[in-house]
Design a protein around this motif. Structure first.
Motif, mmCIF file in Angstrom:
data_model
loop_
_atom_site.group_PDB
_atom_site.id
_atom_site.type_symbol
_atom_site.label_atom_id
_atom_site.label_comp_id
_atom_site.label_asym_id
_atom_site.label_seq_id
_atom_site.Cartn_x
_atom_site.Cartn_y
_atom_site.Cartn_z
ATOM 1 N N LEU A 289 0.820 -1.223 0.000
ATOM 2 C CA LEU A 289 0.000 0.000 0.000
ATOM 3 C C LEU A 289 0.848 1.265 0.000
ATOM 4 N N GLY A 290 2.176 1.100 -0.090
ATOM 5 C CA GLY A 290 3.023 2.279 -0.248
ATOM 6 C C GLY A 290 3.960 2.594 0.893
ATOM 7 N N ALA A 291 3.964 1.836 1.996
ATOM 8 C CA ALA A 291 4.865 2.108 3.113
ATOM 9 C C ALA A 291 6.313 2.012 2.661
ATOM 10 N N ARG A 292 7.129 2.959 3.122
ATOM 11 C CA ARG A 292 8.543 2.956 2.737
ATOM 12 C C ARG A 292 9.317 1.886 3.497
ATOM 13 N N GLU A 293 8.942 1.698 4.754
ATOM 14 C CA GLU A 293 9.595 0.696 5.603
ATOM 15 C C GLU A 293 8.522 0.067 6.476
ATOM 16 N N VAL A 294 8.609 -1.246 6.670
ATOM 17 C CA VAL A 294 7.638 -1.935 7.521
ATOM 18 C C VAL A 294 8.395 -2.678 8.602
ATOM 19 N N HIS A 295 8.052 -2.342 9.863
ATOM 20 C CA HIS A 295 8.659 -3.003 11.019
ATOM 21 C C HIS A 295 7.575 -3.806 11.739
ATOM 22 N N LEU A 296 7.923 -5.037 12.130
ATOM 23 C CA LEU A 296 6.968 -5.865 12.865
ATOM 24 C C LEU A 296 7.516 -6.121 14.267
ATOM 25 N N LEU A 297 6.755 -5.687 15.277
ATOM 26 C CA LEU A 297 7.145 -5.858 16.676
ATOM 27 C C LEU A 297 6.319 -6.990 17.277
ATOM 28 N N CYS A 298 6.971 -7.983 17.856
ATOM 29 C CA CYS A 298 6.205 -9.089 18.444
ATOM 30 C C CYS A 298 6.842 -9.546 19.751
ATOM 31 N N LEU A 299 5.999 -9.973 20.661
ATOM 32 C CA LEU A 299 6.472 -10.491 21.948
ATOM 33 C C LEU A 299 7.279 -11.774 21.760
ATOM 34 N N GLU A 300 6.900 -12.547 20.743
ATOM 35 C CA GLU A 300 7.467 -13.875 20.572
ATOM 36 C C GLU A 300 8.863 -13.830 19.955
ATOM 37 N N SER A 301 9.540 -14.971 20.010
ATOM 38 C CA SER A 301 10.879 -15.105 19.440
ATOM 39 C C SER A 301 10.786 -15.442 17.955
ATOM 40 N N ASP A 302 11.796 -15.037 17.196
ATOM 41 C CA ASP A 302 11.853 -15.452 15.791
ATOM 42 C C ASP A 302 12.663 -16.735 15.623
ATOM 43 N N ASP A 303 13.054 -17.340 16.758
ATOM 44 C CA ASP A 303 13.614 -18.691 16.721
ATOM 45 C C ASP A 303 12.421 -19.650 16.637
ATOM 46 N N LEU A 304 12.152 -20.178 15.457
ATOM 47 C CA LEU A 304 10.928 -20.931 15.218
ATOM 48 C C LEU A 304 10.975 -22.344 15.787
ATOM 49 N N THR A 305 12.039 -22.675 16.515
ATOM 50 C CA THR A 305 12.118 -23.989 17.160
ATOM 51 C C THR A 305 11.835 -23.926 18.656
ATOM 52 N N CYS A 306 11.698 -22.705 19.194
ATOM 53 C CA CYS A 306 11.537 -22.591 20.653
ATOM 54 C C CYS A 306 10.056 -22.505 21.035
#
Length: 892
Positions: free
Chosen positions: A597-614
């Motif tokens: 939709l035109g955003a120059r930068e998209v940041h995603l903030l999440c409580l969870e870890s990006d280690d998908l094995t934990c």
């Protein structure tokens, strides 16, 4: 005798009779292909599917001038041996894909190994014949015997039947009488009595059991077809078919008559062959319907005059001589056990694993094993039919399903799981590209209309199962278009709306009525329209709050609102830096959409870890996260939002806090935050995607849980209001499409049981059990087929990102399947039990033998017509269409 490597060997396949010479050293599978014999097998001769079992015939074959023996094949190796027990090895069974031809031989291909078996698929058509079965069931509650009232059990039973039902002059089958006293007491003096023609007690069961079944079998010269009917309403509940096992002894009627006249034991051999075949039909339909074989209380056999003689063990020798007078040319009723010896009572079956793990793991119960097999055979239409037996969303779920089937796929223990989801999608896409035929409307067999509120995956799945059971169904949808969150919550680049539209249209073509722009908020609105049951599938359309300072600032958007606007066709634009808060699929969708939709930068903030094995991993799917990163989404894991700052009336920054854990020891959501400083992110827009909740103002009559969702039983989906059921996100909280489909299917089962006055917990189908031991010896590693995707530089608009398999990809991917159901645990003495007895249905049941002249009928119509009006008490009437020359009517 053949000797050299390049010499030819004569191979004869039975029962087809196909024969020819092949090069020495070729496998039997290669020989079958060369000679035009269709043998099952989809593993590419790797000995991992076990479906190409054959048997070597031993002895002198004077007709062909050869001797056949097991030495005519190469030795059996360990990868082949695992498919056979000792008895099968002794009897000469081999895998066609492994056994190499070394000399002349004769091979028998069993029915289960023949490709394109005579599977009965034809649905019965409505016939204006009243259901009036020969066998009826009666519930009886007897007064317990006392010293003062010490009457015999049979006298007590007949007196009660006369008093309650007016039945007089009853007799009882001798074998039933033998067990009567035990059965009465097992049921604590409550029993179910099956009575034939109001004259004879042919079965007694402890407790109350209303269900009774009849089996119609057409014994044709080439095939045997069976149709299992519910004696209560006449519906066909299961079908089965096979090659007539007598074909080995003669491919036509006269050859079989000749066999009985020239072989001293010919009649007994043919008789035993057909009885064994009938028992195979009985076993298959019983297995499919989930009943005991002895729950079949009535049976009709139709066949030509010769077949009629053979299965009654009457010598047909005079039929083979002019002027061909038969001994018997009219119908006759005999007890089932009169076809053989005394039949033992069937034991309770142990619940053993017999289903592929992928099918057990699928919330919709899709028969993955078989549909992959059909794909490998390029039988795409049949594979899609099989998928649609479970649910109506192959195209939708082929794109967005969380595929729990793949997570448990046994192939993953060798290399990588089968790409099951992509195979689903291929079937739907293939049908659309070829031009989908309009679905045939379901004939409504019930006059009890049902209402479904909400047209998301749960509501439509429930409506789909109910319409397939013959109930009229109306779906009420508040939005302008049907589809629920599938339409308004999932972006076009993941699920094109044309796919969703087609699958909703398919449901409507079956007969489901969908009323859009029709909000319903209370139950009296529905029950006042005479709906007998209601399924609430209202979803969770309200976004959860962050509950942090600054959340109400201009520039803070709700992910669901944003996605709904875009999916509804609104023109939405974004600019600058955007922060998306959340770690689930909705958050990922919103982040990827923001970039489009035109955003120059998209940041995603999440409580969870990006280690998908934990344990504290992001809840979004791995592939979604990977594709978001590819498209430039910057993921900030283990961060929560402390506050949202504004400048000049507009969002300017997000203040974050570190998250050290998301769930407690019991797996409950209980985030713990760090006191260490965390970054502040400068952004112009914040999109909140931290969950959804239900609208608590709807349906005040139903109870709700503290979270606001409707309180429904986890097993039956029943609410506190009788006749009202609830499922999907509105009852469970936000989940995913395939879990919602499961809820709709389970609710449909409960609605049917509720209307029948049955126990919704005890009488529902038992959960499937997976096969536990899947041998993997000899399985070679093969890479999973990669799913093609749209190039990164083309992912600017809403074009679909995943492109789906081609035929050249889906075939080899399907061939990787290990076909786990082949290893289903079976009863140890099952094979032995089936041989040598009479027809294994209720021993006291009668079998109606109905002869019809050869040439009038075939397996494709007679069995169906019998099944449509099972066992009419006054007269059995078969109407057989004879092309343009009228009808042939047989009365019994």
């Amino acid at each position: 005798m053949a000797s050299g490597e390049n010499e030819k060997c004569l191979v004869i396949f039975q029962p087809s009779g196909c024969r020819g010479y092949v090069d020495r050293g070729k496998t039997l599978k290669q020989a079958s292909v060369a000679l035009g014999v269709d043998i099952e097998g989809v593993c590419g001769e790797q000995a991992i599917c076990g479906t190409c079992k054959v048997r070597v015939e031993e002895g002198e074959f004077e007709k062909y001038g050869i001797r056949s023996s097991r030495d005519s094949l190469s030795a059996m190796g360990p990868s082949e041996r695992k498919f056979f027990n000792l008895r099968q090895v002794d009897e000469g069974y081999r895998l066609a894909c492994q056994a190499q031809v070394l000399d002349n031989l004769v091979v028998f291909v069993p029915e289960e190994s023949r490709m394109g078996k005579q599977v009965v698929r034809k649905a019965p058509t409505a016939r204006p014949i009243a259901v009036n079965p020969a066998v009826k069931k009666y519930k009886v509650e007897l007064i317990k015997a006392t010293l003062e009232d010490n009457v015999g059990d049979w006298e007590r039973l007949t007196a009660t039947l006369e008093a309650q039902y007016g039945l007089k002059g009853l007799t009882i089958d001798y074998e039933v009488l033998m067990f009567l006293q035990d059965l009465i007491r097992q049921g604590e003096w409550r029993i179910t009595v099956s009575i034939w023609h109001g004259k004879e007690v042919i079965r007694v069961e402890p407790g109350f059991n209303e269900k009774g079944y009849g089996l119609a079998v057409d014994v044709g010269t080439s095939t045997v077809a069976g149709y299992l009917c519910d004696l209560d309403d006449g519906t066909v509940v299961a079908t089965a078919s096979m090659m007539n096992p007598q074909i080995v002894y003669g491919e036509d009627v006269m050859s079989r008559i000749s066999y009985t006249m020239t072989n001293p034991e010919g009649l007994e051999i043919l008789n035993q062959a057909i009885v064994d075949g009938l028992n195979n039909i009985v076993a298959e339909v019983s297995e499919t319907a989930g009943i005991k074989r002895q729950d079949i209380l009535d049976m009709s056999l139709v066949g030509n005059t010769c077949m009629h003689h053979i299965y009654l063990n009457i010598n047909p020798r005079y039929i083979g001589r002019s002027p061909f007078p038969p001994s018997l040319h009219h119908s006759i009723d005999v007890k089932a056990r009169d076809f053989g010896f005394k039949i033992p009572q069937e034991k309770e079956r142990e619940e053993k694993g017999k289903y592929a793990p992928c099918r057990v793991a699928c919330p919709a119960g899709v028969n993955v094993d078989d549909f992959l097999y059909l794909i490998a055979q390029r039988k795409f239409k049949e594979a899609l039919e099989l998928v649609r037996l479970s649910y109506p969303f192959p195209g939708v779920c082929g794109r967005i399903c969380t595929h729990p089937c793949e997570q448990i796929c046994e192939r993953g223990k060798v290399d990588e799981p089968i790409s099951i989801r992509a195979a689903h999608r291929f079937l739907a896409d293939f049908e659309l590209s070829a031009g989908r035929e309009k679905a045939t409307p379901i004939a409504l067999k019930k006059d009890t209309p049902h209402a479904v509120v909400g047209s998301g995956p749960a509501g439509l799945a429930c409506a789909y199962d109910l319409i397939n059971s013959g109930y009229p169904v109306t779906v009420f949808e508040a939005q302008p278009l049907a589809g629920g969150m599938m339409r308004y919550g999932i972006p076009e680049y993941r699920l094109p709306k044309s796919i969703l539209d087609d699958e909703i249209r398919y449901i409507e073509e079956l007969g489901v009525v969908i009323k859009t722009n029709t909000p319903i908020s209370s139950l009296p609105e529905l029950f006042g329209q005479d709906y007998k049951a209601v399924f609430l599938a209202t979803g969770t359309w309200k976004s959860q709050q962050l509950n942090v300072p600054g959340e109400e600032s201009p520039g803070v958007l709700k992910a669901l609102d944003l996605l709904r606007e875009v999916n509804a066709g609104a023109q939405v634009t974004l600019s600058g830096k955007v922060a998306v808060v959340g770690g689930g699929s909705v958050a990922i969708d919103a982040a990827r959409m923001a970039g489009r939709l035109g955003a120059r930068e998209v940041h995603l903030l999440c409580l969870e870890s990006d280690d998908l094995t934990c344990r504290d991993r992001m809840p979004a799917q791995d592939l979604e996260i990977e594709q978001a990163r590819e498209e430039g989404v910057i993921i900030h894991p283990s961060l929560g939002v402390g506050a949202i700052h504004s400048e000049n009336g507009r969002v300017s920054a997000v203040e974050t806090v570190g998250c050290v854990s998301v769930y407690d020891d019991q797996g409950r959501f209980a985030p713990q935050f760090s006191k260490e400083p965390a970054p502040t992110l400068a952004v112009e827009t914040v999109i909140v995607a931290v969950g959804q909740r239900a609208d608590e103002g709807l349906f005040p009559e139903v109870s709700r849980r503290p979270s606001g969702v409707i309180q429904a039983d986890e097993g039956t989906f029943e609410t506190n209001v009788p006749g009202v059921f609830a499922g999907g996100d509105g009852a469970s909280g936000p989940a995913n499409v395939i879990q919602a489909v499961r809820a709709g299917k389970e609710a449909a089962i409960s609605i049917e049981l509720h209307l029948a006055g049955k126990d919704m917990k005890e009488d529902r189908p038992k959960p499937l059990k997976a096969v536990e031991e899947i041998p993997k010896e000899g399985v070679k590693k093969e890479a999973r087929q990669p799913a093609p995707v749209l190039a990164l530089d083309q992912r600017q608009g809403l074009d679909e990102v995943e492109l789906g398999f081609s035929e050249a990809q889906v075939i080899p991917e399907s061939l990787r399947c290990l076909h786990c159901a082949v290893y289903a645990q079976k009863e140890a003495d099952e094979e032995k039990e089936a041989h040598g007895w009479g027809i294994k249905i209720a021993p006291g049941a009668y079998v109606h033998c109905l002869p019809i002249e050869a040439g009038f009928v075939g397996a494709d119509n007679v069995g169906v017509l019998i099944a449509e009006a099972p066992y009419n008490q006054v007269a059995m009437e078969l109407i057989i269409e004879l092309g343009t020359i009228g009808e042939f009517i047989l009365g019994n």
